[in-house]
Design an enzyme around this catalytic site. Structure first.
Site, PDB file in Angstrom:
ATOM      1  N   LYS A 228       0.832  -1.201   0.000  1.00 48.55           N
ATOM      2  CA  LYS A 228       0.000   0.000   0.000  1.00 48.55           C
ATOM      3  C   LYS A 228       0.863   1.246   0.000  1.00 48.55           C
ATOM      4  O   LYS A 228       0.591   2.206  -0.682  1.00 48.55           O
ATOM      5  CB  LYS A 228      -0.886   0.011   1.247  1.00 48.55           C
ATOM      6  CG  LYS A 228      -2.018  -1.003   1.204  1.00 48.55           C
ATOM      7  CD  LYS A 228      -2.746  -1.015   2.548  1.00 48.55           C
ATOM      8  CE  LYS A 228      -3.810  -2.110   2.574  1.00 48.55           C
ATOM      9  NZ  LYS A 228      -4.189  -2.431   3.955  1.00 48.55           N
TER      10      LYS A 228
HETATM   11  N1  GLU Z   1      -3.818  -6.655   9.233  1.00 42.80           N
HETATM   12  C1  GLU Z   1      -2.562  -7.109   8.719  1.00 42.80           C
HETATM   13  C2  GLU Z   1      -2.252  -6.456   7.381  1.00 42.80           C
HETATM   14  O1  GLU Z   1      -3.108  -5.947   6.734  1.00 42.80           O
HETATM   15  C3  GLU Z   1      -2.519  -8.613   8.495  1.00 42.80           C
HETATM   16  C4  GLU Z   1      -2.301  -9.326   9.757  1.00 42.80           C
HETATM   17  C5  GLU Z   1      -2.258 -10.849   9.690  1.00 42.80           C
HETATM   18  O2  GLU Z   1      -2.633 -11.442   8.687  1.00 42.80           O
HETATM   19  O3  GLU Z   1      -1.867 -11.420  10.703  1.00 42.80           O
HETATM   20  O4  GLU Z   1      -1.125  -6.476   6.969  1.00 42.80           O
END
Ligand code: GLU
Ligand code: ZN
Length: 272
Positions: A228
């Site tokens: 991102k």
């Molecule tokens: N929320 C995290 C991210 O978007 C992913 C966390 C996970 O898969 O443990 O990178």
């Protein structure tokens, strides 16, 4: 029953790398007759954009995926606080007020270890050495990489409670995966080392120990992962953008499954 999950953070649009991650988790669950969960990781206060979660659901449906959604992280703050209190009461957390500049790199050298005050605007770090002395040596299993000896201190004592949030990613995701009954934590190789910390937290908090599946990442021609912050969601790799342009999402999902990637994209470890 196998339970996998996709846990995106609504801090920017999803890109092809997220599609890949969601498809891997979805297909593993389906192949094993299990469940595939969606969890919105929205406690990154400053950067979270709640409206993006709806876009994420549209993106996943467009790819032809079906999921069960579990509560978003912002609804679970009390559980994070209770876990942090439990660790704090055992002397396993200490406050840290070091700035990024003072820390000066990826490894925290334990400057505040042993502090017993409780400043208002502190982050709280886990005293890894003390914690490991309590837990003893730990192992965890990645389906692809095999059995790993946990090395949770690889970057110094990790932050579990942020200055601006009741939990860091490590604490929130570990508690959530347990609460959601996840049996196979599916995510990219870029989070492989984070699992060392999560395994230690499971031992300290008496949580069940799942297995992990850290998959390869979609990388650009320079070997770096789609991200991102590099604008991969806004470039031609963004899912919402492709969906709104009329592309067939199911066909895209099937191409990814067949490892037919858009030009310039391949599978790799994802260098930083
Ligand atoms: N929320 C995290 C991210 O978007 C992913 C966390 C996970 O898969 O443990 O990178
Ligand atoms: Zn510090």
């Amino acid at each position: 029953m196998e339970v996998t999950r996709f846990a995106p953070s609504p801090n920017g649009p999803l890109h092809l790398g997220h599609a890949w991650s969601a498809i891997v988790a979805h297909d593993l669950a389906r192949k094993r007759g299990g469940r595939f969960l969606l969890r919105i990781e929205d406690i990154d206060g400053a950067r979270s954009q709640p409206q993006l979660a709806d876009e994420f659901r549209r993106d996943l449906a467009w790819l032809g995926l079906e999921w069960d959604e579990v509560p978003a992280q912002s609804t679970r703050l009390a559980a994070y606080e209770a876990a942090a209190d439990s660790l704090r009461s055992r002397g396993l957390l200490y406050p840290c007020t070091c700035t990024r500049a003072e820390i000066g790199g990826p490894v925290y050298r334990g400057t505040c270890r042993g502090r017993t005050d409780a400043p208002r605007d502190a982050a709280w770090r886990l005293d890894v050495e003390r914690a490991l002395a309590m837990s003893g040596p730990l192992e965890w299993t990645d389906e692809i990489a095999g059995v790993q000896r946990a090395d949770p201190g690889f970057a110094g004592d990790p932050v579990l409670v942020r200055k601006d949030a009741p939990a860091s990613y490590h604490l929130a995701a570990t508690l959530d995966d347990a609460a959601d009954g996840v049996t196979l934590v599916t995510r990219g190789r870029d989070l492989f080392s984070a699992t060392h910390v999560h395994r230690l937290l499971q031992a300290l908090l008496g949580l069940p120990v799942p297995r992990w599946h850290h998959h390869l990442l979609l990388v650009e021609s320079d070997g770096r992962k789609l991200a991102k912050r590099r604008g991969s969601g806004a470039a031609g790799f963004g899912l919402a953008q492709r969906r709104l342009a009329g592309e067939d999402g199911r066909a895209l999902a099937d191409s990814l499954r067949a490892h037919r990637f858009p030009s310039g994209i391949s599978l790799g470890e994802g260098l930083d």
